[in-house]
Design a protein around this motif. Structure first.
Motif, PDB file in Angstrom:
ATOM      1  N   GLU A  11       0.900  -1.276   0.090  1.00 54.01           N
ATOM      2  CA  GLU A  11      -0.070   0.105  -0.063  1.00 54.01           C
ATOM      3  C   GLU A  11       0.673   1.082   0.081  1.00 54.01           C
ATOM      4  OE1 GLU A  11       0.068  -1.522   4.259  1.00 54.01           O
ATOM      5  OE2 GLU A  11      -0.128  -2.317   2.520  1.00 54.01           O
ATOM      6  N   ALA A  12       0.303   2.258  -0.384  1.00 55.52           N
ATOM      7  CA  ALA A  12       0.934   3.410  -0.607  1.00 55.52           C
ATOM      8  C   ALA A  12       1.324   4.136   0.673  1.00 55.52           C
ATOM      9  CB  ALA A  12       0.185   4.640  -1.453  1.00 55.52           C
ATOM     10  N   PRO A  13       2.487   4.720   1.130  1.00 53.30           N
ATOM     11  CA  PRO A  13       2.939   5.048   2.336  1.00 53.30           C
ATOM     12  C   PRO A  13       2.271   6.630   2.694  1.00 53.30           C
ATOM     13  CG  PRO A  13       4.789   5.797   0.614  1.00 53.30           C
ATOM     14  CD  PRO A  13       3.619   4.666   0.015  1.00 53.30           C
ATOM     15  N   PRO A  14       2.037   6.693   3.857  1.00 54.72           N
ATOM     16  CA  PRO A  14       1.575   8.011   4.376  1.00 54.72           C
ATOM     17  C   PRO A  14       2.021   9.039   3.779  1.00 54.72           C
ATOM     18  CG  PRO A  14       2.303   6.869   6.021  1.00 54.72           C
ATOM     19  CD  PRO A  14       2.573   6.063   5.118  1.00 54.72           C
ATOM     20  N   THR A  15       1.112  10.100   3.353  1.00 56.04           N
ATOM     21  CA  THR A  15       1.679  11.301   2.850  1.00 56.04           C
ATOM     22  C   THR A  15       2.330  12.215   4.080  1.00 56.04           C
ATOM     23  OG1 THR A  15      -0.070  11.626   1.389  1.00 56.04           O
ATOM     24  CG2 THR A  15       1.240  13.606   1.857  1.00 56.04           C
ATOM     25  N   PRO A  16       3.570  12.542   3.876  1.00 57.45           N
ATOM     26  CA  PRO A  16       4.338  13.346   4.811  1.00 57.45           C
ATOM     27  C   PRO A  16       3.677  14.672   5.374  1.00 57.45           C
ATOM     28  CG  PRO A  16       5.920  12.466   3.340  1.00 57.45           C
ATOM     29  CD  PRO A  16       4.751  12.283   2.791  1.00 57.45           C
ATOM     30  N   PHE A  67       7.911  13.466   7.957  1.00 58.01           N
ATOM     31  CA  PHE A  67       7.160  12.620   8.778  1.00 58.01           C
ATOM     32  C   PHE A  67       5.761  12.767   8.171  1.00 58.01           C
ATOM     33  CE2 PHE A  67      11.171  13.691  10.544  1.00 58.01           C
ATOM     34  CZ  PHE A  67      11.797  12.655  10.642  1.00 58.01           C
ATOM     35  N   ALA A  68       5.001  11.561   8.796  1.00 53.08           N
ATOM     36  CA  ALA A  68       3.602  11.729   8.628  1.00 53.08           C
ATOM     37  C   ALA A  68       3.053  11.679   9.953  1.00 53.08           C
ATOM     38  CB  ALA A  68       3.000  10.388   7.881  1.00 53.08           C
ATOM     39  N   ARG A 140      18.799   8.667   9.125  1.00 55.11           N
ATOM     40  CA  ARG A 140      18.226   9.993   8.502  1.00 55.11           C
ATOM     41  C   ARG A 140      19.163  11.006   8.409  1.00 55.11           C
ATOM     42  NH1 ARG A 140      12.883  10.578   6.831  1.00 55.11           N
ATOM     43  NH2 ARG A 140      11.507   8.871   7.577  1.00 55.11           N
TER      44      ARG A 140
END
Length: 202
Positions: A11-16, A67-68, A140
């Motif tokens: 599934e698509a990652p959450p939008t930051p 980050f989301a 990061r």
């Protein structure tokens, strides 16, 4: 028509929604001069792009991630510990050229760059990278990409050859740096903390 297979792991990652970065800001007079230059260059290019307001002008030292759903508290804490350990004397930053980060034929940011005038920014960034590693910030903070200190004057500008600033270079004494919370898509930057620069002897 065959049914589409559902693959939970793809599934698509959450939008930051939130970004975190270290930055420095020019003094009020220098920021006003740079904003005026941005207005002039936008007018000369005859584009609809609007220059950034003086209060938004800054130099990103180190981007720590997007980050989301808010900023992770452990990342913010590690970044603050790292920043508090920095011992470095104030220095001068000077930006004497107008450059384009656009890629022909697409428009892009119009920025100020500094060449030899920004060596202090490289040194501060390197110190932050080392401090983040000791503060266990995580992967990061590891950046192998090339870094070119710059001040973005406007977005959506056509490509143009790098040339000297038509007025005096933008120059100021860097006396502090800040940890910034960027509210992505909302054009807001919130300073979480600021640290003055001071040599280890002070």
């Amino acid at each position: 028509m065959p049914e589409q297979l559902w693959l939970p792991g793809l599934e698509a990652p959450p939008t930051p929604t939130d970004g975190l970065f270290f930055a420095i800001f020019p003094d009020a007079n220098t920021a006003a001069s740079m904003a005026k230059l941005g207005q002039q260059l936008c007018a000369e290019a005859r584009v609809r792009s609007k220059p950034l307001a003086a209060g938004r002008l800054h130099v990103t030292l180190l981007h720590l991630g997007n980050f989301a759903g808010g900023l992770p508290a452990d990342k913010v804490d590690a970044a603050m510990r790292a920043a508090a350990s920095i011992k470095m004397a104030p220095f001068t930053a000077e930006f004497g050229a107008v450059s384009s980060f656009a890629t022909k034929p697409r428009p892009g940011p119009l920025v100020l760059t500094g060449g030899e005038g920004v060596v202090g920014l490289h040194a501060l960034r390197d110190a932050l990278l080392d401090a983040l590693e000791h503060a266990s910030f995580g992967d990061r903070a590891v950046s192998t990409a090339s870094y070119e200190p710059h001040v973005t004057l406007a977005y959506g500008m056509p490509w143009a050859v790098t040339r000297p600033i038509p007025t005096e270079p933008a120059c100021w004494n860097v006396r502090e740096f800040a940890l910034i919370h960027s509210l992505l898509g909302r054009t807001r930057h919130v300073a979480l903390a600021r640290w003055p620069l001071a040599s280890s002897e002070s």
